[in-house]
Design a protein around this motif. Structure first.
Motif, PDB file in Angstrom:
ATOM      1  N   TYR A  50       0.833  -1.201   0.000  1.00  0.00           N
ATOM      2  CA  TYR A  50       0.000   0.000   0.000  1.00  0.00           C
ATOM      3  C   TYR A  50       0.869   1.252   0.000  1.00  0.00           C
ATOM      4  O   TYR A  50       0.566   2.224  -0.719  1.00  0.00           O
ATOM      5  N   MET A  51       1.932   1.243   0.786  1.00  0.00           N
ATOM      6  CA  MET A  51       2.820   2.409   0.796  1.00  0.00           C
ATOM      7  C   MET A  51       3.413   2.655  -0.586  1.00  0.00           C
ATOM      8  O   MET A  51       3.547   3.810  -1.018  1.00  0.00           O
ATOM      9  N   ALA A  52       3.754   1.589  -1.292  1.00  0.00           N
ATOM     10  CA  ALA A  52       4.282   1.758  -2.652  1.00  0.00           C
ATOM     11  C   ALA A  52       3.242   2.401  -3.560  1.00  0.00           C
ATOM     12  O   ALA A  52       3.564   3.261  -4.392  1.00  0.00           O
ATOM     13  N   SER A  53       1.988   2.022  -3.381  1.00  0.00           N
ATOM     14  CA  SER A  53       0.932   2.540  -4.251  1.00  0.00           C
ATOM     15  C   SER A  53       0.634   4.018  -4.006  1.00  0.00           C
ATOM     16  O   SER A  53       0.188   4.719  -4.919  1.00  0.00           O
ATOM     17  N   ILE A  54       0.864   4.497  -2.785  1.00  0.00           N
ATOM     18  CA  ILE A  54       0.560   5.905  -2.485  1.00  0.00           C
ATOM     19  C   ILE A  54       1.825   6.752  -2.338  1.00  0.00           C
ATOM     20  O   ILE A  54       1.749   7.909  -1.907  1.00  0.00           O
ATOM     21  N   LYS A  55       2.969   6.222  -2.728  1.00  0.00           N
ATOM     22  CA  LYS A  55       4.206   6.987  -2.621  1.00  0.00           C
ATOM     23  C   LYS A  55       4.120   8.348  -3.316  1.00  0.00           C
ATOM     24  O   LYS A  55       4.681   9.339  -2.803  1.00  0.00           O
ATOM     25  N   PRO A  56       3.438   8.473  -4.476  1.00  0.00           N
ATOM     26  CA  PRO A  56       3.330   9.811  -5.077  1.00  0.00           C
ATOM     27  C   PRO A  56       2.722  10.858  -4.147  1.00  0.00           C
ATOM     28  O   PRO A  56       3.066  12.042  -4.242  1.00  0.00           O
ATOM     29  N   GLU A  57       1.837  10.437  -3.245  1.00  0.00           N
ATOM     30  CA  GLU A  57       1.259  11.385  -2.292  1.00  0.00           C
ATOM     31  C   GLU A  57       2.311  11.891  -1.311  1.00  0.00           C
ATOM     32  O   GLU A  57       2.313  13.063  -0.921  1.00  0.00           O
ATOM     33  N   PHE A  58       3.222  11.005  -0.899  1.00  0.00           N
ATOM     34  CA  PHE A  58       4.318  11.427  -0.020  1.00  0.00           C
ATOM     35  C   PHE A  58       5.297  12.313  -0.793  1.00  0.00           C
ATOM     36  O   PHE A  58       5.776  13.326  -0.270  1.00  0.00           O
ATOM     37  N   ASP A  59       5.591  11.921  -2.039  1.00  0.00           N
ATOM     38  CA  ASP A  59       6.487  12.730  -2.863  1.00  0.00           C
ATOM     39  C   ASP A  59       5.952  14.160  -2.999  1.00  0.00           C
ATOM     40  O   ASP A  59       6.717  15.126  -2.915  1.00  0.00           O
ATOM     41  N   ARG A  60       4.659  14.274  -3.214  1.00  0.00           N
ATOM     42  CA  ARG A  60       4.038  15.583  -3.414  1.00  0.00           C
ATOM     43  C   ARG A  60       4.199  16.480  -2.192  1.00  0.00           C
ATOM     44  O   ARG A  60       4.247  17.711  -2.294  1.00  0.00           O
ATOM     45  N   ARG A  61       4.310  15.872  -1.031  1.00  0.00           N
ATOM     46  CA  ARG A  61       4.464  16.610   0.221  1.00  0.00           C
ATOM     47  C   ARG A  61       5.927  16.760   0.635  1.00  0.00           C
ATOM     48  O   ARG A  61       6.223  17.264   1.715  1.00  0.00           O
ATOM     49  N   GLY A  62       6.852  16.307  -0.206  1.00  0.00           N
ATOM     50  CA  GLY A  62       8.269  16.397   0.124  1.00  0.00           C
ATOM     51  C   GLY A  62       8.692  15.453   1.228  1.00  0.00           C
ATOM     52  O   GLY A  62       9.559  15.782   2.041  1.00  0.00           O
ATOM     53  N   VAL A  63       8.076  14.260   1.246  1.00  0.00           N
ATOM     54  CA  VAL A  63       8.329  13.280   2.301  1.00  0.00           C
ATOM     55  C   VAL A  63       8.963  12.026   1.699  1.00  0.00           C
ATOM     56  O   VAL A  63       8.429  11.451   0.743  1.00  0.00           O
ATOM     57  N   LYS A  64      10.079  11.604   2.259  1.00  0.00           N
ATOM     58  CA  LYS A  64      10.728  10.368   1.841  1.00  0.00           C
ATOM     59  C   LYS A  64      10.220   9.202   2.693  1.00  0.00           C
ATOM     60  O   LYS A  64       9.924   9.381   3.880  1.00  0.00           O
ATOM     61  N   ILE A  65      10.137   8.030   2.093  1.00  0.00           N
ATOM     62  CA  ILE A  65       9.677   6.819   2.768  1.00  0.00           C
ATOM     63  C   ILE A  65      10.835   5.850   2.890  1.00  0.00           C
ATOM     64  O   ILE A  65      11.583   5.639   1.928  1.00  0.00           O
ATOM     65  N   GLN A 119       0.257  -7.566  -4.153  1.00  0.00           N
ATOM     66  CA  GLN A 119      -0.379  -6.283  -3.838  1.00  0.00           C
ATOM     67  C   GLN A 119      -0.526  -5.368  -5.053  1.00  0.00           C
ATOM     68  O   GLN A 119      -1.161  -4.323  -4.955  1.00  0.00           O
ATOM     69  N   GLY A 120       0.098  -5.735  -6.147  1.00  0.00           N
ATOM     70  CA  GLY A 120      -0.058  -4.953  -7.370  1.00  0.00           C
ATOM     71  C   GLY A 120       0.762  -3.686  -7.416  1.00  0.00           C
ATOM     72  O   GLY A 120       0.519  -2.835  -8.271  1.00  0.00           O
ATOM     73  N   ALA A 121       1.708  -3.532  -6.522  1.00  0.00           N
ATOM     74  CA  ALA A 121       2.574  -2.348  -6.514  1.00  0.00           C
ATOM     75  C   ALA A 121       3.982  -2.769  -6.127  1.00  0.00           C
ATOM     76  O   ALA A 121       4.175  -3.460  -5.124  1.00  0.00           O
ATOM     77  N   ALA A 122       4.949  -2.370  -6.932  1.00  0.00           N
ATOM     78  CA  ALA A 122       6.340  -2.702  -6.647  1.00  0.00           C
ATOM     79  C   ALA A 122       6.895  -1.748  -5.597  1.00  0.00           C
ATOM     80  O   ALA A 122       6.611  -0.545  -5.630  1.00  0.00           O
ATOM     81  N   VAL A 123       7.664  -2.279  -4.651  1.00  0.00           N
ATOM     82  CA  VAL A 123       8.276  -1.438  -3.617  1.00  0.00           C
ATOM     83  C   VAL A 123       9.202  -0.427  -4.292  1.00  0.00           C
ATOM     84  O   VAL A 123      10.119  -0.797  -5.026  1.00  0.00           O
TER      85      VAL A 123
END
Length: 222
Positions: A51-66, A88-92
């Protein structure tokens, strides 16, 4: 070592699935989310990393690294990533720390100081305390600490919501009320006097109680 909000996030050097990093240097001027896992190839964590891989663009948009952390070697987490993508359908798409000597887990108070030995010989149950989320600011201070039980998957949409609040309140003298969502009204911080508030909010504010002063979100108000 017990850490809490406002403490400096311990710096460390470690191998990851993206190579070796120095944590504070890796964060740089960004925000960061560090979330831990008791072992690779565990079911709830598999869903979380996907799930985190799938929403990483949302973190990127906020200037947040995972960045994630497991006690398994980095190469083991790389193998785990294949299962995550397939199921899960999303690559890490962020690094996973291989904390093979438990040093990072101990520094962050997630495992006892006397834990030692081969991390792959430990069971997920023995590592049950490795179910934490740390949000860390550009100043390397801990802004949020969440601890989850083994059986409950983490709500990373809530982590995004808190980051929105943290970034808003860091730049404006406001606080966010219960159930706040971006764009919703906020509360003038108690540290701001009425005189100072009148300068910032010349149109005034709603005051359901003398100590609650409600104004529009300053980032969206016209």
């Amino acid at each position: 070592m017990s850490l809490t909000i406002g403490d400096t996030a311990p710096d460390f050097e470690a191998d990851t699935t993206d190579g070796r990093i120095q944590f504070h240097d890796w964060i740089g001027d960004s925000w960061a989310v560090l979330f831990s896992h008791p072992r690779a190839f565990t079911p709830v964590c598999t869903t979380e990393l996907g799930y985190m891989a799938s929403i990483k663009p949302e973190f990127d948009r906020r200037g947040v690294k995972i960045i994630a952390i497991s006690t398994d070697p980095a190469e083991g987490s790389a193998e785990w990533s294949k299962d995550i993508e397939a199921s899960q359908g999303a690559a890490v798409n962020y690094p996973i720390i291989g904390d093979t000597d438990h040093a990072v887990a101990k520094a962050y108070g997630m495992l006892p100081a006397d834990v030692e030995g081969d991390p792959t010989a430990r069971t997920p149950a023995q590592n049950a305390t490795l179910r934490n989320v740390f949000v860390i600011g550009p100043d390397k201070k801990i802004k949020l600490l969440l601890i989850y039980p083994m059986t409950t998957g983490r709500n990373f949409d809530e982590v995004l919501r808190v980051i929105d609040s943290l970034q808003l309140t860091a730049g404006h003298a406001v606080a966010t009320p219960a159930q706040w969502q971006p764009g919703s009204p906020v509360i003038i911080a108690g540290s701001v006097t009425n005189d100072a508030a009148k300068e910032k909010y010349p149109d005034g504010w709603e005051e359901p109680l003398p100590y609650i002063r409600v104004v529009p979100d300053p980032t969206t108000a016209a």
